[in-house]
Design a protein around this motif. Structure first.
Motif, PDB file in Angstrom:
ATOM      1  N   ASP A 337      78.323  -2.208  54.828  1.00 27.84           N
ATOM      2  CA  ASP A 337      77.672  -1.145  54.054  1.00 27.84           C
ATOM      3  C   ASP A 337      78.529   0.102  53.859  1.00 27.84           C
ATOM      4  O   ASP A 337      78.200   0.941  53.034  1.00 27.84           O
ATOM      5  CB  ASP A 337      76.345  -0.702  54.683  1.00 27.84           C
ATOM      6  N   GLU A 338      79.560   0.263  54.630  1.00 30.81           N
ATOM      7  CA  GLU A 338      80.491   1.372  54.477  1.00 30.81           C
ATOM      8  C   GLU A 338      81.883   0.839  54.793  1.00 30.81           C
ATOM      9  O   GLU A 338      82.021  -0.250  55.359  1.00 30.81           O
ATOM     10  CB  GLU A 338      80.111   2.553  55.371  1.00 30.81           C
ATOM     11  N   PRO A 339      82.923   1.546  54.418  1.00 30.57           N
ATOM     12  CA  PRO A 339      84.275   0.994  54.615  1.00 30.57           C
ATOM     13  C   PRO A 339      84.561   0.716  56.090  1.00 30.57           C
ATOM     14  O   PRO A 339      84.250   1.526  56.965  1.00 30.57           O
ATOM     15  CB  PRO A 339      85.197   2.077  54.045  1.00 30.57           C
ATOM     16  N   TYR A 340      85.165  -0.437  56.333  1.00 26.59           N
ATOM     17  CA  TYR A 340      85.459  -0.887  57.694  1.00 26.59           C
ATOM     18  C   TYR A 340      86.738  -1.714  57.626  1.00 26.59           C
ATOM     19  O   TYR A 340      86.818  -2.699  56.890  1.00 26.59           O
ATOM     20  CB  TYR A 340      84.301  -1.724  58.237  1.00 26.59           C
ATOM     21  N   ALA A 624      87.048  -2.441  48.277  1.00 27.45           N
ATOM     22  CA  ALA A 624      85.945  -3.392  48.382  1.00 27.45           C
ATOM     23  C   ALA A 624      84.619  -2.666  48.590  1.00 27.45           C
ATOM     24  O   ALA A 624      83.581  -3.051  48.029  1.00 27.45           O
ATOM     25  CB  ALA A 624      86.207  -4.378  49.516  1.00 27.45           C
ATOM     26  N   PHE A 625      84.644  -1.591  49.383  1.00 30.68           N
ATOM     27  CA  PHE A 625      83.438  -0.783  49.567  1.00 30.68           C
ATOM     28  C   PHE A 625      83.015  -0.134  48.252  1.00 30.68           C
ATOM     29  O   PHE A 625      81.831  -0.153  47.885  1.00 30.68           O
ATOM     30  CB  PHE A 625      83.654   0.298  50.631  1.00 30.68           C
ATOM     31  N   LEU A 626      83.973   0.473  47.537  1.00 34.82           N
ATOM     32  CA  LEU A 626      83.632   1.118  46.272  1.00 34.82           C
ATOM     33  C   LEU A 626      83.042   0.115  45.280  1.00 34.82           C
ATOM     34  O   LEU A 626      82.093   0.434  44.548  1.00 34.82           O
ATOM     35  CB  LEU A 626      84.866   1.778  45.663  1.00 34.82           C
ATOM     36  N   ARG A 627      83.590  -1.089  45.258  1.00 31.82           N
ATOM     37  CA  ARG A 627      83.072  -2.121  44.364  1.00 31.82           C
ATOM     38  C   ARG A 627      81.644  -2.481  44.754  1.00 31.82           C
ATOM     39  O   ARG A 627      80.774  -2.650  43.894  1.00 31.82           O
ATOM     40  CB  ARG A 627      83.980  -3.347  44.421  1.00 31.82           C
ATOM     41  N   HIS A 628      81.384  -2.574  46.057  1.00 28.97           N
ATOM     42  CA  HIS A 628      80.022  -2.848  46.529  1.00 28.97           C
ATOM     43  C   HIS A 628      79.098  -1.682  46.205  1.00 28.97           C
ATOM     44  O   HIS A 628      77.950  -1.878  45.783  1.00 28.97           O
ATOM     45  CB  HIS A 628      80.047  -3.111  48.032  1.00 28.97           C
ATOM     46  N   ASP A 629      79.582  -0.464  46.374  1.00 30.64           N
ATOM     47  CA  ASP A 629      78.774   0.720  46.108  1.00 30.64           C
ATOM     48  C   ASP A 629      78.334   0.766  44.647  1.00 30.64           C
ATOM     49  O   ASP A 629      77.222   1.215  44.342  1.00 30.64           O
ATOM     50  CB  ASP A 629      79.575   1.977  46.465  1.00 30.64           C
ATOM     51  N   GLU A 630      79.183   0.295  43.746  1.00 31.33           N
ATOM     52  CA  GLU A 630      78.841   0.283  42.324  1.00 31.33           C
ATOM     53  C   GLU A 630      77.634  -0.607  42.036  1.00 31.33           C
ATOM     54  O   GLU A 630      76.893  -0.376  41.080  1.00 31.33           O
ATOM     55  CB  GLU A 630      80.025  -0.221  41.502  1.00 31.33           C
ATOM     56  N   THR A 631      77.444  -1.636  42.860  1.00 33.32           N
ATOM     57  CA  THR A 631      76.359  -2.591  42.606  1.00 33.32           C
ATOM     58  C   THR A 631      75.029  -2.133  43.191  1.00 33.32           C
ATOM     59  O   THR A 631      73.989  -2.692  42.837  1.00 33.32           O
ATOM     60  CB  THR A 631      76.697  -3.965  43.209  1.00 33.32           C
ATOM     61  N   LEU A 632      75.035  -1.128  44.073  1.00 27.84           N
ATOM     62  CA  LEU A 632      73.789  -0.694  44.700  1.00 27.84           C
ATOM     63  C   LEU A 632      72.875  -0.069  43.652  1.00 27.84           C
ATOM     64  O   LEU A 632      73.302   0.712  42.809  1.00 27.84           O
ATOM     65  CB  LEU A 632      74.073   0.322  45.809  1.00 27.84           C
ATOM     66  N   GLY A 633      71.632  -0.414  43.731  1.00 35.43           N
ATOM     67  CA  GLY A 633      70.663   0.128  42.786  1.00 35.43           C
ATOM     68  C   GLY A 633      70.627  -0.600  41.468  1.00 35.43           C
ATOM     69  O   GLY A 633      69.805  -0.280  40.599  1.00 35.43           O
ATOM     70  N   VAL A 634      71.518  -1.580  41.292  1.00 27.85           N
ATOM     71  CA  VAL A 634      71.519  -2.351  40.052  1.00 27.85           C
ATOM     72  C   VAL A 634      70.607  -3.564  40.244  1.00 27.85           C
ATOM     73  O   VAL A 634      70.838  -4.402  41.111  1.00 27.85           O
ATOM     74  CB  VAL A 634      72.953  -2.812  39.685  1.00 27.85           C
TER      75      VAL A 634
END
Length: 635
Positions: A337-340, A624-634
Motif C-alpha cells: 500500500d505504500e513504497p517498500y 510501482a507504488f505511484l502506478r498503484h496509487d493511480e488506480t486507487l478510487g478507479v
C-alpha cells in the motif's frame, strides 16, 4: 490472525453506510478468509475478517461482553490468555467462548486502559465501550501487528489493519507526505508513525489511542511500554546460556498453542534453526518445516536448513525458486500500500506461499539479530563509535568530511576497504551515523536525487532526525544497546515486521515470533553487551546456548541473509523495465526527482561502473507504488 476495520463518528451519532463498512472490511479479506463480521450502532461500525486459529467454533468477531455494552475487533494472539481466564473469573466475569479475544474484553472491564499491561502476545485491536462512549485502540509492544488510522474532514475516524482500508474510504485525501518520501528513500520503508499519505498514521508499537465522542481533534497516542537497556544483570556468561535456552523454550511453548496445523520456517540461519530445535524438544510429533532455496548457489542456504531438518527428523518441505523470480513487483506494490524497497520481500512472499500449503500457523526466527546483537553492521558501528568517542565532532566533521569527499566510491571492493562510507559516518554524530549506515540511498545521493522544489517542500527534515529522536528516548549510553534500541524503533517494525505481516497475510498464514516475546526482550536488555558481542562474534550467548542442539556450521558460518541478485537483475532481465519505470512520466510528473541524477545512476549501473542496484530498486519500487496509487478510487 485477522483483519480489522472500523468507522467512528467523533462528533455525533451518524449511521454509517453499511455497504461502505462492508467494502472496507472485505478489501482485506486475504487476512481472514474464514469468516467476516460487522457490528453497527449509532456513530460506530466495526468490521472483522477472521482466520480461525483458536476456538474455531465460537471465536467469531466482533465479540461482546455479557450485556453487549463492550465490543471488540482483534488481530493477533494473546499467548497468556489461559492464565488470565481464572483471574478474571474470580473477579466475576463470565466467559462464553474459549477464545483469547474474550479475555481482552473482560480485561478492559477489570483494568481499563491498563489491560494492555497484562497481555503477552502480538496484537492490534479496537474496543468500543458504549457506556463510556469510548473507542480504545492498542498495538503490541514490538509492533508485530499493524494498525493504521486517519481522522477525516467530516469528523469520521477510520482505522484498519492495512492502509488500503483507509484509502478505500471516499473521504480520505491521498496527499503524499514529503517527509515520508524522505524516510522511504533513506530506509526503504516509511517509518512509524508516518504513512506515505499526509493524513494517515500508524499507531506506534507499545501505544494506545483513546477517542471519546465529542473530541474536536485527534488525540495523541499514549505509550504503555518501552524497553530499557540497563546491562546491569550480574549473571555469568555460562549461566546466561542456560537462561537463554529456558526463556526461548518458554516463549516457543506459548506459541505452539493452536487448533490448526502448525509448523516453522527453516532458513538454515541460527535463529530459525534454534526455534525449530526448541519446537522439536516440545513436541512428540515431527515438526513441520518449510524452506526455499535458490537455483543460484550464492543465495542458497537450503543445505544448512536440511542439516537441521535431518537432525530433528522434521517433516521438511523445500522448494527451489528461480533466481530471476522478480515478477512480484506489482503484487508487492498492491500488498504494501505504500513504497517498500526491501527486496527480500520476494523470497519472504514465496516461503509464506509454500508454507500455507501445509500449515496455517508458522513460527519464525525474526527478531533474533536485533535482540542478540547479530548484525555485522553492529560490529562495524562499534568500531566507528570508538573513534567518535575519542575525537570531538568539531574535529571529526572537517577532517573526515574532507577525506570522504576525496576518497573514491569503491562498490567493487571488500567492505573493509570501502572507506568513503566510513569517513562519512565518522564525520557525523552517533544517531546520524547509524542512520547513514543503514540507508538505502545515502544522504549525499538523496540531495542530488531530489528536485529543488521537492527539497523546498521537505524543509529541514531529514531521516536522521527520526534516529536522533529515538536516541534521545533510549536512556542508555552503551553503544551496542543504543543501536539495538534504534533498530527496535525503526528497522524491526518498519521493515521486518511489515514484510512478514503483509507476506504472510497475503496467503492467510499466521506467523508467530518467539524471539520477539516482550518478556524475553526485557530480560535480554539487562544482559551486558559483552554477552551478546564477544570476541568479535555476534549473538555470542545465543550461539553458545544452542551449541549442543545445532550443527557447528549452522551456528558459526558467515551470515548470508535472505537476498536476491539485484545488480544482476537490473543489468539483465529487468534492464528495460528499469529505465522505463524510473524515468517514466509518472516519476517525472511527481515533482520529486532530478532527471539527470536518475539517468546517471542508470547509465553507471548498466555500464558496470558502479553498483547502484539498491538505489535503483528503491526508485523502481517507488514507481510501482505511484502506478498503484493511480488506480486507487478507479472503479
Amino acid at each position: 490472525m485477522c483483519g480489522i476495520s472500523g468507522l467512528f463518528d467523533t462528533q455525533g451519532l451518524r449511521d454509517f453506510d453499511r455497504a461502505l463498512a462492508s467494502r472496507i472490511n472485505n478489501i482485506q479479506s486475504h487476512r481472514g478468509p474464514d469468516e467476516d463480521g460487522l457490528h453497527f450502532e449509532p456513530g460506530l461500525a466495526l468490521g472483522h475478517r477472521r482466520l480461525s486459529v483458536i476456538d474455531l467454533a465460537t471465536g467469531q468477531q466482533p465479540l461482546f461482553n455479557e450485556d453487549g455494552s463492550v465490543s471488540i475487533v482483534f488481530n493477533g494472539e494473546i499467548y497468556n490468555f489461559q492464565e488470565l481466564v481464572p483471574e478474571l473469573q474470580a473477579l466475576g466475569h463470565v466467559f462464553k467462548t474459549r477464545s483469547d479475544t474474550e479475555v481482552i474484553v473482560h480485561a478492559w472491564e477489570a483494568w481499563g486502559p491498563d489491560c494492555v499491561q497484562r497481555l503477552r502476545g502480538m496484537f492490534s485491536f479496537a474496543l468500543w465501550d458504549r457506556n463510556q462512549q469510548t473507542l480504545f485502540l492498542a498495538r503490541d509492544r514490538m509492533g508485530v501487528k499493524p494498525m493504521h488510522y486517519a481522522w477525516l474532514a467530516d469528523g469520521t475516524f477510520v482505522f484498519g489493519s492495512e492502509l488500503k482500508v483507509i484509502t478505500a474510504h471516499p473521504g480520505f485525501r491521498r496527499e503524499i507526505d514529503p517527509m515520508a518520501v524522505e524516510e522511504y528513500f533513506a530506509l526503504g520503508y516509511v517509518a512509524d508513525p508516518r504513512c506515505i499519505y499526509r493524513n494517515a498514521h500508524k499507531l506506534l508499537p507499545g501505544h494506545t489511542l483513546t477517542l471519546r465522542r465529542g473530541m474536536a481533534a485527534l488525540p495523541a497516542s499514549r505509550a504503555y511500554w518501552d524497553v530499557q537497556f540497563t546491562g546491569d544483570n550480574p549473571i555469568k556468561f555460562e549461566e546466561a546460556q542456560v537462561q537463554v535456552r529456558e526463556r526461548v523454550r518458554e516463549s516457543v511453548r506459548l506459541r505452539m498453542i493452536a487448533e490448526v496445523p502448525l509448523g516453522a520456517f527453516l532458513s538454515g540461519g541460527v535463529d530459525s534453526s534454534a526455534v525449530v530445535a526448541t519446537m522439536a524438544g516440545l513436541s512428540d510429533q515431527p515438526v513441520r518445516t518449510c524452506a526455499i532455496g535458490f537455483d543460484d548457489p550464492r543465495f542458497n542456504e537450503s543445505a544448512f536448513a536440511q542439516m537441521v531438518a535431518d537432525r530433528y527428523q522434521t517433516d521438511h518441505r523445500l522448494e527451489i525458486v528461480k533466481s530471476d523470480d522478480f515478477d512480484l513487483i506489482d503484487t508487492l506494490a498492491r500488498l504494501y500500500d505504500e513504497p517498500y524497497a526491501d527486496s527480500s520481500a520476494i523470497p519472504t512472499y514465496r516461503v509464506c506461499q509454500i508454507a500455507r500449503h501445509h500449515v496455517t500457523v508458522a513460527l519464525s526466527g525474526d527478531g533474533g539479530d536485533e535482540s542478540f546483537g547479530g548484525y555485522r553492521r553492529y560490529r562495524m558501528h562499534l568500531g566507528e563509535e570508538r573513534v567518535r568517542q575519542r575525537l570531538p565532532i568539531g574535529l571529526r566533521r572537517p577532517l573526515f568530511g574532507a577525506l570522504a569527499s576525496i576518497y573514491p566510491k569503491a562498490d567493487w571492493a571488500p567492505r573493509q576497504f570501502r572507506a568513503k562510507t566510513t569517513f562519512q559516518g565518522l564525520a557525523m554524530d552517533t544517531a546520524q551515523a547509524y542512520c547513514h549506515s543503514v540507508s538505502h540511498v545515502r544522504s549525499a545521493l538523496r540531495e542530488s536525487l531530489y528536485s529543488s522544489s521537492f527539497k523546498r517542500s521537505l524543509g529541514s527534515y531529514r531521516a536522521h532526525d527520526l534516529f536522533r529522536h529515538h536516541a534521545a528516548q533510549a536512556r542508555t549510553e552503551d553503544p551496542l544497546a543504543l543501536i539495538q534500541y534504534l533498530d527496535y524503533k525503526t528497522w524491526l517494525v518498519g521493515d521486518i515486521n511489515t514484510k512478514v505481516d503483509r507476506a504472510s497475510m497475503a496467503h492467510s498464514l499466521e506467523v508467530r515470533e518467539p524471539l520477539m516475546d516482550h518478556e524475553l526482550i526485557e530480560w535480554l536488555a539487562t544482559l551486558p553487551s559483552s554477552h551478546k558481542l564477544r570476541a568479535g562474534e555476534g549473538k555470542a550467548v545465543f550461539k553458545k546456548a544452542f551449541e549442543g542442539l545445532l550443527p557447528h556450521d549452522v551456528l558459526y558460518r558467515p551470515k548470508m541473509g535472505f537476498s536476491v541478485p539485484l545488480a544482476k537483475w537490473l543489468r539483465g532481465p529487468l534492464a528495460l523495465r528499469l529505465r522505463e519505470s524510473v524515468l517514466s512520466k509518472r516519476m517525472m510528473d511527481s515533482g520529486f526527482f532530478d532527471r539527470s541524477t536518475i539517468e546517471r545512476l542508470v547509465d553507471e549501473h548498466m555500464g558496470a561502473r558502479h553498483d547502484h542496484s539498491t538505489a535503483l530498486w528503491t526508485l523502481l519500487m517507488f514507481d510501482a507504488f505511484l502506478r498503484h496509487d493511480e488506480t486507487l478510487g478507479v472503479e
